[in-house]
Structures are given as structure tokens and as C-alpha cells.
Design a protein around this motif. Structure first.
Motif, mmCIF file in Angstrom:
data_model
loop_
_atom_site.group_PDB
_atom_site.id
_atom_site.type_symbol
_atom_site.label_atom_id
_atom_site.label_comp_id
_atom_site.label_asym_id
_atom_site.label_seq_id
_atom_site.Cartn_x
_atom_site.Cartn_y
_atom_site.Cartn_z
ATOM 1 N N ILE A 41 48.027 22.346 44.884
ATOM 2 C CA ILE A 41 47.403 22.521 46.239
ATOM 3 C C ILE A 41 46.016 22.116 46.369
ATOM 4 C CG2 ILE A 41 48.920 24.404 46.783
ATOM 5 C CD1 ILE A 41 46.992 26.621 46.018
ATOM 6 N N SER A 42 45.504 21.730 45.572
ATOM 7 C CA SER A 42 43.829 21.680 45.300
ATOM 8 C C SER A 42 43.063 21.312 44.131
ATOM 9 C CB SER A 42 43.009 22.992 46.054
ATOM 10 O OG SER A 42 41.385 22.595 45.900
ATOM 11 N N GLU A 43 42.316 20.536 43.991
ATOM 12 C CA GLU A 43 41.383 20.180 42.878
ATOM 13 C C GLU A 43 40.219 20.943 42.822
ATOM 14 O OE1 GLU A 43 42.435 16.607 40.410
ATOM 15 O OE2 GLU A 43 42.851 15.857 42.368
ATOM 16 N N GLY A 44 39.656 21.480 44.181
ATOM 17 C CA GLY A 44 38.812 22.419 43.959
ATOM 18 C C GLY A 44 39.117 23.906 43.938
ATOM 19 N N VAL A 45 37.935 24.704 43.526
ATOM 20 C CA VAL A 45 38.314 26.212 43.614
ATOM 21 C C VAL A 45 37.126 26.716 43.686
ATOM 22 C CG1 VAL A 45 37.839 26.319 41.111
ATOM 23 C CG2 VAL A 45 39.590 27.795 42.118
ATOM 24 N N ALA A 46 37.148 28.215 44.362
ATOM 25 C CA ALA A 46 36.000 28.923 44.699
ATOM 26 C C ALA A 46 36.410 30.232 44.535
ATOM 27 C CB ALA A 46 35.407 28.689 46.058
ATOM 28 N N VAL A 47 35.496 31.195 44.606
ATOM 29 C CA VAL A 47 35.593 32.689 44.640
ATOM 30 C C VAL A 47 35.105 33.178 45.827
ATOM 31 C CG1 VAL A 47 36.252 32.960 42.370
ATOM 32 C CG2 VAL A 47 33.981 33.527 43.006
ATOM 33 N N ALA A 48 35.239 34.255 46.468
ATOM 34 C CA ALA A 48 34.838 35.126 47.763
ATOM 35 C C ALA A 48 35.641 36.276 47.967
ATOM 36 C CB ALA A 48 34.629 34.124 48.999
ATOM 37 N N ASP A 49 34.948 37.262 48.708
ATOM 38 C CA ASP A 49 35.834 38.472 48.877
ATOM 39 C C ASP A 49 36.035 38.003 50.417
ATOM 40 O OD1 ASP A 49 36.571 40.991 49.569
ATOM 41 O OD2 ASP A 49 34.940 41.907 49.278
ATOM 42 N N LEU A 50 37.134 37.645 50.562
ATOM 43 C CA LEU A 50 37.560 37.125 52.094
ATOM 44 C C LEU A 50 38.093 38.336 52.843
ATOM 45 C CD1 LEU A 50 39.227 33.730 51.351
ATOM 46 C CD2 LEU A 50 36.788 34.276 51.672
ATOM 47 N N ASN A 51 38.557 39.247 52.469
ATOM 48 C CA ASN A 51 39.238 40.611 53.065
ATOM 49 C C ASN A 51 38.069 41.714 53.231
ATOM 50 O OD1 ASN A 51 39.648 41.189 50.568
ATOM 51 N ND2 ASN A 51 41.858 41.459 51.140
ATOM 52 N N LYS A 52 37.074 41.525 52.494
ATOM 53 C CA LYS A 52 35.980 42.569 52.353
ATOM 54 C C LYS A 52 36.487 43.912 51.935
ATOM 55 C CE LYS A 52 32.401 43.020 55.027
ATOM 56 N NZ LYS A 52 31.228 43.149 56.037
ATOM 57 N N HIS A 390 30.889 42.550 33.417
ATOM 58 C CA HIS A 390 29.296 41.907 33.079
ATOM 59 C C HIS A 390 29.468 40.490 32.250
ATOM 60 C CE1 HIS A 390 27.862 45.384 35.079
ATOM 61 N NE2 HIS A 390 28.564 46.192 34.319
ATOM 62 N N LYS A 391 30.761 40.050 32.256
ATOM 63 C CA LYS A 391 30.903 38.672 31.391
ATOM 64 C C LYS A 391 31.431 37.638 32.573
ATOM 65 C CE LYS A 391 32.214 40.694 27.083
ATOM 66 N NZ LYS A 391 33.387 40.681 26.221
ATOM 67 N N PRO A 392 30.995 36.596 32.535
ATOM 68 C CA PRO A 392 31.371 35.340 33.535
ATOM 69 C C PRO A 392 32.739 34.918 33.348
ATOM 70 C CG PRO A 392 29.695 34.520 32.106
ATOM 71 C CD PRO A 392 29.672 36.043 31.693
ATOM 72 N N ASP A 393 33.688 35.067 34.152
ATOM 73 C CA ASP A 393 35.207 34.440 33.861
ATOM 74 C C ASP A 393 35.022 33.118 34.290
ATOM 75 O OD1 ASP A 393 35.990 36.986 32.905
ATOM 76 O OD2 ASP A 393 35.794 37.626 35.019
ATOM 77 N N ILE A 394 36.166 32.300 34.124
ATOM 78 C CA ILE A 394 36.338 30.914 34.507
ATOM 79 C C ILE A 394 37.427 30.954 35.477
ATOM 80 C CG2 ILE A 394 36.539 28.531 33.916
ATOM 81 C CD1 ILE A 394 35.484 29.433 31.245
ATOM 82 N N ILE A 395 37.309 29.994 36.528
ATOM 83 C CA ILE A 395 38.344 29.753 37.631
ATOM 84 C C ILE A 395 38.446 28.207 37.744
ATOM 85 C CG2 ILE A 395 39.398 30.575 39.718
ATOM 86 C CD1 ILE A 395 36.290 32.476 38.597
ATOM 87 N N ILE A 396 39.609 27.489 37.688
ATOM 88 C CA ILE A 396 40.034 26.354 37.905
ATOM 89 C C ILE A 396 41.171 26.128 38.841
ATOM 90 C CG2 ILE A 396 38.946 25.726 35.740
ATOM 91 C CD1 ILE A 396 42.442 24.773 35.946
ATOM 92 N N ALA A 397 41.379 24.915 39.454
ATOM 93 C CA ALA A 397 42.364 24.560 40.172
ATOM 94 C C ALA A 397 42.479 23.160 40.075
ATOM 95 C CB ALA A 397 42.466 24.801 41.764
#
Length: 411
Positions: A41-52, A390-397
Motif C-alpha cells: 500500500i505504500s513505500e513510505g511509513v510514519a508514526v503519529a498519534d492520529l486519534n489522540k 525508552h528504546k527506539p523501534d523500527i517501522i517500515i513499509a
């Protein structure tokens, strides 16, 4: 079927979205892998709190996956193409768009999550196909319906394939560093800074008709090459010397050889000699390299290229983050699976996701680690602490789907 899962499925159907249960695997590499979907569905990826709700959601193109159960939602109708659409409809009468990884590209190459208009709700930025203008979807603030689409910076066509999400002016807001297709300039697009503002302002860094700005240009990065305290722009054909004025359009170009067509370029002191080097990875061939900063007798800066890895080809994105908690940022990259739909050598080989532990001053200056061999990466990699440990995780698409890799590495 477990009760919780049944509730999620029914909720998804009521909302009009397709739901498939994520699959989680604990990997020997020290990461927990969750496959949110196998759809392209995408080759880009992001994170955000979209529904607060206080939890970070995952964005992939026109879709977002609601934490913590990763229910899939669609933001807007997918653009019409010749490929097949899936049979799943969404709540406001649209088709859920799935792309064919062996025949087509998606309409989402890179993604970023941020509150663009400063209304207190995270929005979604999308870099489209190279040469097209970027745009952003405005968060409807938990109201049903389509997310409003806004074109960024008066339809500036972003030429290069690996633009950077970088805070160019130090105001705490991520901007877009890229090439302008029409003017053939290195530019940056400044994110809005006032509540309710939707315009991204365009600023020139270089003169017109400079290298690294043709459509499908590969490789761009940002960092202090000459250690004068000002960040410069690197491309594979050389570097633009930064000045304090990031709007003058007069940054001087220094031609030099920074290797083959590549993805995001990282400016970092690899060997610990006090000079900043450049790491790059091949976008469509084989190789990950570090380019050693060498100053000649006349003070001119050149670079000598050294191979770091030939584990996988098509490493079309990279990012730096401190994965192992040693206080230094590590280099992360991965294979863009089926980058050209299987037409390139190695295009369909095992989809590796890698990280490199850099040890400046201690040869060979890095240690390569394989995270996974059945995912890869897309056109941008996102790193964020998703589970608040407190550890960075990795997200990909990418063309393999959408993945979360939770970081369980020990310090």
C-alpha cells in the motif's frame, strides 16, 4: 476465534475497513517483528498519534493502523490507476487500494507524521512519485469522512527519490530538503509555524541548474562536511557549502566523487579522525559504503570510497538512531524489495533489514547486524519508541507489507 479478536473484526466491519490480524514473531536478532499487513500500500511509513489516545499509530500511505491492535483505516480515496483494487470497501464508499508489487508503484513514496497546521492534531505528509508535488492530509479530529488533501509549496515537483525530513532552521519543526524539478535547484520547504497556517514556504539553497536535481536523482544528505559549524548539503556528485543564510540561494558547489546512485546520505565521522565522512547505500545495485573524508595539500576536500557491506542490493533508504543505547547513533538500512518490479539483478532476493554498529577509532569501524531477512525497507525508514520502553523501534513499509520491529537489544 477469541473474543477480543472477534470484537476487533466486528468493529472494523462496522467502520467499513478490512481487518487482518497482525502476526508477531520474536527474532534471534533481538527484535520482535509484527507484520501488520502483507499488502503493498505504500513505500513510505510514519508514526503519529492520529486519534489522540496517547498511543502512536502507524501510517502507510493513505492508510493508518490504530495502536495497539493495528486496525486499518483509510484516510482518503486512493488515486485511480490501472491496477486492481481489493474488494474491501471503507465506510465512506471508497475502495481500499492495494498495489501490485510486480507491475506498479504506489502513490506514496515517503511519509511523515506531524501537526502541520498546529491545531493540536497530528497530520500526515506524503511524498508522491518523483517529480510530483508533495501533499499532506489534514486530520479530521476523530470525525468521520475523508481527510482533506493540501498540496505542499505551490505544487513544487520534488525531483529526487530520497528527500530528507530535516529541521533546516532549528525551529523544532521538520522541513523537507529536496531538489526542485522545474528550477533544478536544491531547496527546502519550510513547515508552517503558525496555528491554522497550511502553506509550506520554498527557499533556495543553490543556484539553478545544479547537479542532483534531475527527476529520479539519487542521494542527498545534510551535515557539516568542512567542520565550520554550518551544515552542508551532500549529493553523490559533490557538496554544497552551507552559509548562515538558508534563503540566499548561493551555496557554493564543490564537485567531488561520492559514489554511485544511492539513498539518504548520512554525514558522520566513521573512522574517528575528527573529520566528517559520508555513508551511502546503493539504491538499485549492490553495495553499502563509507566515503572517507580526505583533505589534500591545498586544503581541498575529497573522498575515498570503502565498501561496508555487499549483503543485499537495492538499499533505497537509511536512517541513524541509537539502537543499542551506547550513546552513538547506528546506521540502519534495508532492501527495497522488488524496487523495479523484479527487473533488476537481485530485485527479488531475500529482503534484508540491517543495522551497523559504528565504532570510530576501532577498525573496521563498524559491525554489521541482520535484523530480518523477510521484510526489507521502503523509501523511508521511521524510528520511534512505540512501546515506551525508552528504546527506539523500527517501522517500515514496502512491497512486502507494513512492519514494526520492537527493539529488545540489551545495552
Amino acid at each position: 476465534m477469541k473474543t477480543k479478536h472477534l470484537i476487533l473484526v466486528l468493529s472494523a466491519l462496522i467502520c467499513g475497513v478490512a481487518y487482518s490480524q497482525p502476526v508477531t514473531t520474536t527474532l534471534p536478532s533481538g527484535f520482535k517483528k509484527t507484520k501488520l499487513t502483507g499488502d503493498f500500500i505504500s513505500e513510505g511509513v510514519a508514526v503519529a498519534d492520529l486519534n489522540k489516545d496517547g498511543k502512536l499509530d502507524i501510517v502507510a500511505g493513505y492508510y493508518w493502523f490504530e495502536a495497539p491492535s493495528w486496525i486499518k483505516h483509510q484516510m482518503a480515496p486512493a488515486e485511480t490507476t490501472t491496477a486492481e483494487a481489493s474488494a474491501s470497501t471503507v465506510g465512506f464508499g471508497m475502495f481500499s487500494r492495494v498495489f501490485n508489487p510486480r507491475k506498479e508503484y504506489s502513490n506514496s513514496f515517503l511519509n511523515m507524521g506531524m501537526d502541520v497546521n498546529l491545531d493540536g492534531w497530528d497530520d500526515v505528509v506524503i511524498i508522491d512519485f518523483p517529480g510530483k508535488p508533495a501533499f499532506w492530509f489534514e486530520n479530521p479530529r476523530n470525525k468521520p469522512g475523508v481527510w482533506q488533501k493540501h498540496i505542499i509549496a505551490d505544487s513544487v515537483g520534488i525531483a529526487n527519490e530520497s528527500p530528507g525530513f530535516i529541521d533546516m532552521d532549528g525551529d523544532g519543526r521538520l522541513d523537507i530538503l529536496c531538489g526542485d524539478k522545474a528550477k533544478k535547484q536544491i531547496i527546502w520547504l519550510k513547515a508552517p509555524v503558525k496555528r491554522g497556517e497550511t502553506e509550506w514556504k520554498r527557499y533556495n539553497l543553490s543556484a539553478e541548474n545544479v547537479p542532483g536535481t534531475e527527476i529520479f536523482s539519487h542521494g542527498i544528505g545534510y551535515g557539516d562536511v568542512n567542520k565550520d559549524g554550518l551544515n552542508d548539503v551532500v549529493i553523490r556528485e559533490g557538496w554544497f557549502e552551507g552559509t548562515a543564510d538558508k534563503t540566499a540561494g548561493n551555496w557554493k558547489f564543490h564537485p567531488t566523487d561520492l559514489g554511485q546512485p544511492c539513498s539518504h546520505m548520512q554525514v558522520v565521522d566513521v573512522d574517528g579522525d575528527g573529520k566528517n565522512d559520508v555513508i551511502s547505500a546503493s539504491a538499485h545495485a549492490l553495495g553499502i559504503w563509507w566515503h572517507q573524508h580526505i583533505t589534500d595539500s591545498e586544503g581541498k576536500i575529497n573522498f575515498a570510497t570503502h565498501v561496508m557491506s555487499t549483503t543485499t542490493a537495492q538499499t533505497h533508504s537509511s536512517i541513524m538512531a541509537d539502537l543499542n543505547g551506547d550513546g552513538r547513533k547506528e546506521y540502519i538500512t534495508g532492501k527495497r524489495f522488488l524496487a523495479h518490479h523484479g527487473r533488476d539483478p537481485g530485485d527479488a532476493d531475500a529482503a534484508y533489514l540491517l543495522w551497523f554498529d559504528l565504532t570510530p577509532g576501532h577498525k573496521p569501524y563498524w559491525t554489521e547486524h541482520v535484523i530480518d531477512n523477510d521484510s526489507g525497507a521502503g523509501l523511508n525508514i521511521t524510528v520511534q519508541d512505540m512501546n515506551k520502553d525508552h528504546k527506539p523501534d523500527i517501522i517500515i513499509a514496502n512491497k512486502n507489507g507494513v512492519f514494526l520491529f520492537e527493539n529488545n537489544l540489551k545495552k
